[in-house]
Scaffold this motif. Structure first.
Motif, PDB file in Angstrom:
ATOM      1  N   GLY A   1       0.782  -1.225   0.000  1.00 17.86           N
ATOM      2  CA  GLY A   1       0.000   0.000   0.000  1.00 17.86           C
ATOM      3  C   GLY A   1       0.813   1.273   0.000  1.00 17.86           C
ATOM      4  O   GLY A   1       0.262   2.378  -0.108  1.00 17.86           O
ATOM      5  N   LYS A   2       2.115   1.158   0.179  1.00 13.89           N
ATOM      6  CA  LYS A   2       2.966   2.349   0.224  1.00 13.89           C
ATOM      7  C   LYS A   2       4.298   2.045  -0.441  1.00 13.89           C
ATOM      8  O   LYS A   2       4.925   1.038  -0.120  1.00 13.89           O
ATOM      9  CB  LYS A   2       3.276   2.733   1.674  1.00 13.89           C
ATOM     10  N   PRO A   3       4.746   2.925  -1.288  1.00 11.75           N
ATOM     11  CA  PRO A   3       6.109   2.755  -1.790  1.00 11.75           C
ATOM     12  C   PRO A   3       7.080   3.351  -0.783  1.00 11.75           C
ATOM     13  O   PRO A   3       6.806   4.394  -0.192  1.00 11.75           O
ATOM     14  CB  PRO A   3       6.114   3.580  -3.077  1.00 11.75           C
ATOM     15  N   SER A   4       8.199   2.680  -0.575  1.00 13.04           N
ATOM     16  CA  SER A   4       9.167   3.181   0.413  1.00 13.04           C
ATOM     17  C   SER A   4      10.433   3.648  -0.284  1.00 13.04           C
ATOM     18  O   SER A   4      10.758   3.208  -1.389  1.00 13.04           O
ATOM     19  CB  SER A   4       9.502   2.077   1.413  1.00 13.04           C
ATOM     20  N   LEU A   5      11.144   4.530   0.393  1.00 10.45           N
ATOM     21  CA  LEU A   5      12.409   5.000  -0.159  1.00 10.45           C
ATOM     22  C   LEU A   5      13.428   3.863  -0.196  1.00 10.45           C
ATOM     23  O   LEU A   5      14.187   3.718  -1.154  1.00 10.45           O
ATOM     24  CB  LEU A   5      12.952   6.164   0.684  1.00 10.45           C
ATOM     25  N   LEU A   6      13.399   3.038   0.847  1.00 11.59           N
ATOM     26  CA  LEU A   6      14.320   1.904   0.841  1.00 11.59           C
ATOM     27  C   LEU A   6      14.037   1.011  -0.361  1.00 11.59           C
ATOM     28  O   LEU A   6      14.953   0.499  -1.012  1.00 11.59           O
ATOM     29  CB  LEU A   6      14.189   1.119   2.156  1.00 11.59           C
ATOM     30  N   GLY A   7      12.767   0.854  -0.678  1.00 10.70           N
ATOM     31  CA  GLY A   7      12.412   0.072  -1.854  1.00 10.70           C
ATOM     32  C   GLY A   7      12.904   0.736  -3.130  1.00 10.70           C
ATOM     33  O   GLY A   7      13.482   0.081  -4.000  1.00 10.70           O
TER      34      GLY A   7
END
Ligand code: ADP
Ligand code: ADP
Ligand code: ADP
Lengths: 112, 487, 487, 487, 112, 112
Positions: free
Chosen positions: B326-332
């Motif tokens: 549900g959320k894109p992450s910076l780490l991703g």
């Protein structure tokens, strides 16, 4: 005199500060802390793997006040800090044996 | 793939830039700004030029390109990789990561000029070079190194230093796999030994050859995988698979961190990780486009492929996270970007931008699977996903190179250096993919065996891990007596 | 300005470097190290060369310059801009800024190669290009792009990637205006749409033309503002005014941050902001001097102008603060520096170093007025002063370009490409300034309208702002589920 | 050394790259990709070429190299040096360091183009240049600067800007010596005065000469130390000894920090210091290899020497710490690296890689002795060891240059520019070392006297230190009204 | 036993520590906090715009001591921390019900 | 009710948290602090020069609990935090006059 310690959610600091100012509280001290409680922490996800963190950033507020002001202070904090969601925090109340203003040497109630 | 000896390599754009014109007008070969070549033009290219003749075949634009590319690859190690890794560990181990990367770079540079360059890039056998350039003897400011184009040379020191930066970053990549739990001194010893027995041989196998003006007369003077015709533009096998597998072996032998799986270990500074990832991206242009050894249209192709594959991989990882969590992450996002960078590395000079994008997407997805599922399933503690990103991304990229290099897909194909001057070879996709698989397999096997021997050896001789209390306290204090931050 | 069609552009130093000699000795034109040109020299420059001929007109020094400039411009976005912006917001929104910039760059790169390059840099009408190079079809390692000099070409991929970095940074600049209060997904959608409807058209209008060897025979194949004779060396209109106005519109439509004006929001890390500003400065050399497309004396001029205008602007801001508040601040110094960088951008290849210094001083002062007074007076919440610095600085620079380009002030004037080979045109300062004003006005209007439509549209379709509680908690956690720091 | 006038300099690799061939085949001199030179080749090199002829002697590869090298040297100041220094001070003074470095760079750039370049690099007397290029008059996009090779030129603006970055970083180096206790305004005044009376003269003495095509006819038009035949490839005397001594004088006159020796002042962020050191290393390639002014084999030599000397020095410092304290520290590693960078600076284009490694080891050891023992013994408070690292490292490097340049040790020797075209001179190691000692002594004396006068003068006129309470509170707040961090 | 909490200006930490050491206090615990009080914060200026900050960095010192030492401790802190300017801070005194040294298990006075 | 403040070594936080959870303590608050005590700090070495630092990073844990739980809490902390080496830290015990859960308004024991 009483010494109130409240653990609240970080983004509630501003409302709480405003509520206390409105009440005439002349000062407070704020510390960034980590809280561990029923709110078991967001599930944090690192690279797809989920971890349950149990340390949630909180803010600790310390207010020294005259004994008769204590109830008002506690109430003001509670109202300003409440979201109704788990992890809203706690308020603790202590007896304060003495107080002193460094600048002037004033003691006790006048020092606050 | 057919067992016939094929000689592939990064296409010599200088020569083939204007293919139609090639046959007709020899004069056109004066292309790409090299007066030098002009000397040759009169009677066509010179076979096996002397050093004096080579001096006239050097373009200052290429020299500049190789020097700045070298600086960019150093930037990838320090500070980029150090920050990328360091940001992801806990505060108490931050400094140890910075120190490890900084000193691995320093030690590797010394080993490289002492005997590494000689072992990797001189004639020897198919597996390893010789000692003829030990201590860089015979190398000076007036010797030259071959490129992938006939009669185009660069100063040998520029080649030595460019390749040096690769030898510096590869062992530094490995440390992420057992970050937060390794002693410093054994790590330094490992670095020297691993370079010697894993990196130099594999670099020789993949990259060593006699050069386009010499190969015709020395048809067996080359590394094993080069001889097979394996395509590896910028080091998918030598750098990424090599480091990825060594990391996996290392984290298995070193063992899991105390508390692994129980305590969350959130990155202490995603800011540092983002700086690191960004500088990796920037520096990687030197890594990939620099590997062309010349500043021409092919270098520009490698550059743009590096850019878009990375962008695609970052976007892909974010989309997966969006749908999955549900959320894109910076780490991703940064992990995806690095996966894309790794995957495009071997293909960067062979693919077209559009196939690079597809490769970036694919690599991102596959690395995600390894990092988010396989690792947790198998339960090994590859702290910073060296295997999941560099190993898997490297393997995906290396094999896919056989596909995207196909001229039918807009790829650059391969160049047949057995004729002089070199000409493009005929492309056989299935065969090429098989060659790539063989090359990957050989690399995996070699590095796994060498790494296992070295890690086990050091485990018994010096020990690899700090005491439990030291690990809990953090390597910064216990190994280096310092803290990363004293705010 | 006179309606007469004028063809201006960055002066073709290669050709005019030795003007006195020009008429007398054709041989001298072999200047600047390009053997390539030597081919042409025999019978003078070639009009409308074929691709095969172009291959002989490429200098590897130029190719290297364009590739490294591209890397520098990417560095400006990530990590430089991300850090510059991120350091200025509160800790709880740091990661969101880093993420926004990183992903805008990634998305813009994909859009650029998919259809952006085609829309901006192919022949179409005065407002927008066509789809002939969609998916980069027709572009390969042996196609070339024109520079500002007759018979000097660079690999087309190098041009594509250099321009790509501009398309990446421009939308990233905008986010500073509504930092700390924007949802991530709508921002990504905005990026794609804004590039399509604002950036690509304006880039086409300002920069597209047939090239110096082709314009004579295709006198109407150019963008609108280019045709007017507007001077914009490195993107004052396309990048800075464009982003500055979009930012202003955005912050008005998105609305003020909760607590705006009441709570002080001190920069969470001036260290990061300083790193960002420094790397912006370093990277801007690629932006400005790279825009010359050739590595010659003019590139060096653009480089030194970029250096000293920035220095002057930093000093100016500090002096103002010293007189106004008694202390110069680092935030002031870096803001001034960025204002100087923005202002010199359109003028960098036209001004002389001394006029650049004056421009830097002036831009710094004017931006100060907007940032410190006008913004507070009007009460809009342009979080990181995108309008105040990029918008105003860009407008000041764009208009002043008409002044400083005057050869009477040591400027480079304009080049008349309607004759072949091109010659310097006669300079009319008043007319040029009017042209600049028109160009600025057109850009402002276009981008304001497009941005307003897009922001309003997204506001109603997806919403632009997170919930109030989410905004208070910070976008890092609510949009990305991460924190920037876990010390 | 013999009093005979000798003309030394960085060897002109272009000319001597293929020495054996030199006598036989003039055509080979067309080497290194410069069509330009081709013009000259027909009848041999041109003595004292006209500006028009120079235009044909420029290689775009060189131009690119000089521009990117300039960007790298700016990177060394901001952010690299600022972070290296800033990370080592206490949080409360972090921002002041960042500000000081940022503004010194800005101010120095303005001073440089205003009159600095003229004073340093125009003909005057042996000690200082004249005012003929004040405000850069006479410099434009079509004037050229000489390199160390006959008939090889670069755009003068590129030379101006490259040298400018040296004038920017040198005064910034000094501030480390009295970090945490200096007022900002006097520091800015000091910067301007010190540049004028210490830097410009010494730069003129060490680096100014008429150029290889002009010296034969103007045998006395040169700086004092250049005339002596002192070798300083990239600024060991001009930059490092100069700054190191000024720092020592400064810290003595400014006085110790409050609490010095009693309170430990651990680095507030070794992370920042490591980023700074890494970027210094990367940028230093521009500093050293860029000082070759051409992108050829010699530039590559300077590059690799810079790399390995630094690596050796980092390893050496770690080994010393390992034996001395049982643990190698990151602060030690980066300090060693910087010591190595400093020491190799004057020798970078003269030494061979193997002698560079030895020089790195030696410099690291000697700097260690000064930093760890001598400083504490003598009790001066050189906060960030500007004297211990830049002063001592610079002196070691400058003197050792006389040894490692010896062709008998694989060095590059010196070039005799009194003949045209230039030829290598005969090497006398003992004499050369004496020349180096004299050059060091002259520099030390000059800068010590000038710095002492300036610091004392400012101490009495404006004061140098903030009030005690302000120093305790930290310069960030008291001098700039800001904090570095507001987490 | 008493437990003294003092909020002081950060740059007064070293003098206070020295004063307490001179008094024979064997330990203390220090926290970085933010203070809100009469001292309404420096007016901070960001890009020319002035904001009144009300959160000022302070240091909190905690000292446990024997009851008879408390007055001396408070006085020492006050003297060392005083600048006379607003914002010098406060000293609060609490009853300490019990103390324990983790290493040895010593309790109360002997634990301090 | 009691309020326990413990100063421990940072790497002992996890064991202490586990020990307290095992005991059924429902929450705690954690602060990063610097300690000054008998443990005079590692000798830190900067560029070869040695300094004795007297500020050692510590972690402060605060737990409010029912009075009858206090002894168990103190013991649990002591056991989990002990290494036997100097600098293990202290545990302080206070009377807690009142407690309130912000989310629900529960007071005293039920609030913990
Ligand atoms: N017994 C306790 N002692 C000290 N702090 C506590 C205690 N219980 C909770 N806290 C603090 O209060 C915060 C909120 O408590 P939690 O149990 O998560 O939510 P709620 O108060 O809504 O039940 C915790 O993060 C912690 O910082
Ligand atoms: N009632 C209070 N409760 C807790 N802390 C307080 C209180 N009043 C002041 N403080 C703390 O003391 C610091 C100094 O107080 P302030 O009112 O600014 O100055 P002064 O003590 O000189 O009157 C504040 O920053 C705050 O940290
Ligand atoms: N009197 C005290 N008041 C407050 N905190 C103290 C006191 N004495 C010690 N501490 C805290 O306890 C920590 C450990 O104390 P120390 O004397 O170093 O070791 P030990 O407890 O093993 O004797 C200190 O770093 C400090 O944070």
């Amino acid at each position: 005199m009483k010494y109130i310690i409240a653990i609240i959610k970080p983004h509630k600091l501003d409302p709480v500060r405003e509520a206390l100012t409105a009440l005439g509280v002349s000062g407070m001290t704020v510390t960034e802390v980590k809280g561990f409680g029923r709110q078991k922490g967001q599930t944090e996800i690192y690279r797809g793997a989920e971890y349950a963190t149990n340390m949630v950033p909180k803010v600790k507020i310390e207010v020294a006040c005259a004994s008769d002001q204590a109830t008002a202070v506690v109430e003001a904090i509670q109202q300003a800090a409440e979201t109704g969601a788990i992890g809203d925090g706690k308020i603790f109340e202590f007896e304060l044996a003495g107080a002193l203003r460094i600048r002037t040497g004033d003691t006790n109630e006048t020092a606050l | 793939m057919s067992k016939t000896l094929k000689f592939l390599g990064a296409a010599g754009a200088t020569l083939f830039a204007a293919l139609p014109a090639f046959a007709q007008e020899a004069a056109e070969k004066a292309a790409d700004g090299a007066a030098a070549v002009a000397v040759a033009v009169a009677d066509g290219p010179i076979k096996a030029p002397t050093v004096e003749q080579m001096a006239g075949m050097v373009d200052k634009g290429d020299t500049t390109w190789m020097l700045i590319s070298s600086a960019l690859v150093l930037l990838m190690s320090i500070p980029a990789l150090a920050l990328f890794y360091g940001g992801l560990v806990r505060t108490k181990n931050m400094l140890s990561l910075l120190m490890q990367v900084f000193m691995i770079v320093s030690v590797a540079a010394l080993v490289w000029v002492t005997y590494g360059y000689s072992l990797a890039f001189t004639s020897g056998n198919a597996f390893i070079g010789g000692f003829s350039k030990i201590f860089l003897q015979g190398v000076n400011a007036t010797t030259y190194a071959a490129t992938f184009s006939n009669n185009v040379y660069i100063p040998e020191y520029a080649f030595v230093v460019f390749q040096m930066t690769f030898a510096c970053i590869t062992p530094a990549l490995i440390v992420g796999a057992f970050a937060e739990r390794i002693k410093f001194t054994p790590l330094m010893i490992f670095t020297v030994l691993w370079l010697t027995f894993a990196y130099f041989p594999i670099a020789h196998m993949v990259w060593y050859w006699a050069g386009p003006d010499f190969l015709v007369d020395a048809p067996t003077d080359m590394g094993l995988l080069w001889g097979w015709g394996a395509l590896d533009f910028a080091g998918g096998t030598v750098v990424h698979i090599n480091a990825g597998i060594a990391g996996l072996v290392g984290c298995l032998i070193v063992g899991k961190r105390i508390g692994h799986g129980k305590e969350a270990t959130p990155p202490h500074s995603m800011t540092m990780t983002m700086i690191g990832a960004s500088l990796l991206w920037v520096g990687w242009f030197g890594f990939n486009a620099g590997s062309n050894l010349e500043a021409n249209g092919l270098a520009a192709l490698a550059f743009i492929n590096t850019f878009v594959a990375t962008a695609a991989a970052a976007v892909a990882w974010c989309l997966i996270e969006q749908f999955h969590h549900g959320k894109p992450s910076l780490l991703g996002a940064v992990t995806g970007a690095v996966a894309g960078l790794v995957a495009i590395t071997p293909a960067s000079g062979f693919a077209a931008p559009m196939t690079s994008i597809l490769l970036g997407f694919a690599a991102s997805g596959l690395c995600y699977v390894f990092v988010a599922y396989v690792k947790n399933k198998l339960g090994y503690d590859d702290t910073l996903d060296v295997f999941g990103v560099h190993g898997i991304g490297g393997i995906v990229g290396a094999i896919a190179t056989g596909v995207v290099a196909d001229p039918a897909l807009g790829g650059q194909g391969w160049i047949d250096y057995t004729v002089f001057p070199a000409i493009p070879g005929e492309y056989d996709m299935a065969g090429q993919v098989m060659t790539q698989v063989w090359a990957v397999g050989t690399t995996v096997l070699w590095t796994a065996v060498v790494s296992a021997i070295l890690f086990y050896g050091l485990k018994f001789i010096t020990g690899l891990r700090p005491a439990e209390d030291a690990e809990r306290e953090g390597l910064d204090i216990t190994e280096h007596g310092e803290r990363a931050y004293n705010y």
